[in-house]
Motif scaffolding. Structure first.
Motif, PDB file in Angstrom:
ATOM      1  N   GLY A   8       0.775  -1.226   0.000  1.00  0.00           N
ATOM      2  CA  GLY A   8       0.000   0.000   0.000  1.00  0.00           C
ATOM      3  C   GLY A   8       0.807   1.276   0.000  1.00  0.00           C
ATOM      4  O   GLY A   8       0.235   2.365  -0.126  1.00  0.00           O
ATOM      5  N   SER A  17      -4.605  10.821   1.377  1.00  0.00           N
ATOM      6  CA  SER A  17      -4.788   9.649   2.223  1.00  0.00           C
ATOM      7  C   SER A  17      -4.154   8.421   1.597  1.00  0.00           C
ATOM      8  O   SER A  17      -3.998   8.332   0.371  1.00  0.00           O
ATOM      9  CB  SER A  17      -6.280   9.380   2.457  1.00  0.00           C
ATOM     10  OG  SER A  17      -6.894  10.434   3.162  1.00  0.00           O
ATOM     11  N   ARG A  19      -3.737   3.947   2.593  1.00  0.00           N
ATOM     12  CA  ARG A  19      -3.969   2.847   3.512  1.00  0.00           C
ATOM     13  C   ARG A  19      -2.930   1.760   3.311  1.00  0.00           C
ATOM     14  O   ARG A  19      -2.801   1.213   2.219  1.00  0.00           O
ATOM     15  CB  ARG A  19      -5.369   2.243   3.357  1.00  0.00           C
ATOM     16  CG  ARG A  19      -5.689   1.238   4.475  1.00  0.00           C
ATOM     17  CD  ARG A  19      -7.105   0.724   4.428  1.00  0.00           C
ATOM     18  NE  ARG A  19      -7.292  -0.284   3.396  1.00  0.00           N
ATOM     19  CZ  ARG A  19      -8.247  -1.204   3.408  1.00  0.00           C
ATOM     20  NH1 ARG A  19      -9.127  -1.229   4.416  1.00  0.00           N
ATOM     21  NH2 ARG A  19      -8.352  -2.068   2.409  1.00  0.00           N
ATOM     22  N   ALA A  21      -1.385  -2.011   4.389  1.00  0.00           N
ATOM     23  CA  ALA A  21      -1.846  -3.301   4.857  1.00  0.00           C
ATOM     24  C   ALA A  21      -0.649  -4.182   5.175  1.00  0.00           C
ATOM     25  O   ALA A  21       0.406  -4.075   4.545  1.00  0.00           O
ATOM     26  CB  ALA A  21      -2.726  -3.976   3.815  1.00  0.00           C
ATOM     27  N   PHE A  68      -4.106   9.205  11.843  1.00  0.00           N
ATOM     28  CA  PHE A  68      -3.902   7.804  11.484  1.00  0.00           C
ATOM     29  C   PHE A  68      -4.782   6.910  12.345  1.00  0.00           C
ATOM     30  O   PHE A  68      -5.052   7.217  13.512  1.00  0.00           O
ATOM     31  CB  PHE A  68      -2.448   7.384  11.702  1.00  0.00           C
ATOM     32  CG  PHE A  68      -1.449   8.007  10.765  1.00  0.00           C
ATOM     33  CD1 PHE A  68      -1.806   9.014   9.885  1.00  0.00           C
ATOM     34  CD2 PHE A  68      -0.136   7.567  10.775  1.00  0.00           C
ATOM     35  CE1 PHE A  68      -0.877   9.583   9.028  1.00  0.00           C
ATOM     36  CE2 PHE A  68       0.804   8.125   9.924  1.00  0.00           C
ATOM     37  CZ  PHE A  68       0.437   9.136   9.049  1.00  0.00           C
ATOM     38  N   THR A  69      -5.193   5.792  11.780  1.00  0.00           N
ATOM     39  CA  THR A  69      -5.975   4.812  12.519  1.00  0.00           C
ATOM     40  C   THR A  69      -5.455   3.417  12.225  1.00  0.00           C
ATOM     41  O   THR A  69      -5.332   3.029  11.060  1.00  0.00           O
ATOM     42  CB  THR A  69      -7.466   4.875  12.147  1.00  0.00           C
ATOM     43  OG1 THR A  69      -7.978   6.184  12.393  1.00  0.00           O
ATOM     44  CG2 THR A  69      -8.257   3.869  12.980  1.00  0.00           C
ATOM     45  N   TYR A  80      -4.090  -2.990   9.368  1.00  0.00           N
ATOM     46  CA  TYR A  80      -4.093  -1.850   8.476  1.00  0.00           C
ATOM     47  C   TYR A  80      -3.641  -0.590   9.192  1.00  0.00           C
ATOM     48  O   TYR A  80      -3.759  -0.465  10.410  1.00  0.00           O
ATOM     49  CB  TYR A  80      -5.494  -1.596   7.921  1.00  0.00           C
ATOM     50  CG  TYR A  80      -6.111  -2.777   7.209  1.00  0.00           C
ATOM     51  CD1 TYR A  80      -5.894  -2.983   5.851  1.00  0.00           C
ATOM     52  CD2 TYR A  80      -6.913  -3.682   7.895  1.00  0.00           C
ATOM     53  CE1 TYR A  80      -6.461  -4.063   5.200  1.00  0.00           C
ATOM     54  CE2 TYR A  80      -7.482  -4.763   7.247  1.00  0.00           C
ATOM     55  CZ  TYR A  80      -7.255  -4.949   5.892  1.00  0.00           C
ATOM     56  OH  TYR A  80      -7.820  -6.027   5.240  1.00  0.00           O
ATOM     57  N   GLN A  82      -4.603   3.301   8.342  1.00  0.00           N
ATOM     58  CA  GLN A  82      -5.237   4.322   7.530  1.00  0.00           C
ATOM     59  C   GLN A  82      -4.563   5.655   7.825  1.00  0.00           C
ATOM     60  O   GLN A  82      -4.561   6.109   8.969  1.00  0.00           O
ATOM     61  CB  GLN A  82      -6.732   4.416   7.836  1.00  0.00           C
ATOM     62  CG  GLN A  82      -7.473   5.480   7.045  1.00  0.00           C
ATOM     63  CD  GLN A  82      -7.517   5.196   5.565  1.00  0.00           C
ATOM     64  OE1 GLN A  82      -7.814   4.073   5.160  1.00  0.00           O
ATOM     65  NE2 GLN A  82      -7.212   6.188   4.747  1.00  0.00           N
ATOM     66  N   ASN A  84      -4.487   9.594   7.035  1.00  0.00           N
ATOM     67  CA  ASN A  84      -5.234  10.722   6.493  1.00  0.00           C
ATOM     68  C   ASN A  84      -4.483  12.021   6.743  1.00  0.00           C
ATOM     69  O   ASN A  84      -3.713  12.141   7.689  1.00  0.00           O
ATOM     70  CB  ASN A  84      -6.624  10.807   7.122  1.00  0.00           C
ATOM     71  CG  ASN A  84      -7.501   9.627   6.786  1.00  0.00           C
ATOM     72  OD1 ASN A  84      -7.403   9.055   5.707  1.00  0.00           O
ATOM     73  ND2 ASN A  84      -8.383   9.273   7.717  1.00  0.00           N
TER      74      ASN A  84
END
Length: 114
Positions: A8, A17, A19, A21, A68-69, A80, A82, A84
């Motif tokens: 990713g 953004s 993501r 993985a 970030f998440t 993952y 994520q 942003n």
């Protein structure tokens, strides 16, 4: 035995953004706390985010909180990240880590540039 493969990464513009993985194999994935680290040129490798197994609690570096998440999908053996509202300071090689088995992925490059 345990292997982690990140994917990713790539080039993204500031404010955009992405993501990431991390696919795990050779382990009982649901029993491992997982995390993301990053290392920028000339800097130490630092923890970006971590997610536990028991209660799903998450820990983030101050620099990424709110942007970030980290999440996991145990049925897919995947964790993952994520990302942003990325900025230039997010440019680094991002590594996945399995804490229980003390295994690192090889990393995926994230470059934030216009």
């Amino acid at each position: 035995q345990v292997q982690l493969v990140e994917s990713g990464g790539g080039l993204v513009q500031p404010g955009g953004s992405l993501r990431l993985a991390c696919a795990a194999s050779g382990s009982i994935f649901s029993r491992s706390a997982m995390g993301w680290y990053r290392q920028a040129p000339g800097k130490q490798r630092e923890l970006v985010a971590r997610i536990s197994t028991t209660d799903g609690s998450q820990v983030y570096a101050d620099s990424v909180k709110g942007r970030f998440t980290i999440s996991r999908h145990n049925a897919k053996n995947t964790v993952y990240l994520q990302m942003n509202i990325v900025n230039v300071e997010d440019t680094a090689v991002y590594y996945c880590r399995d804490f229980k088995n003390n295994v690192w992925g090889r990393g995926t490059q994230v470059t934030v540039s216009s």
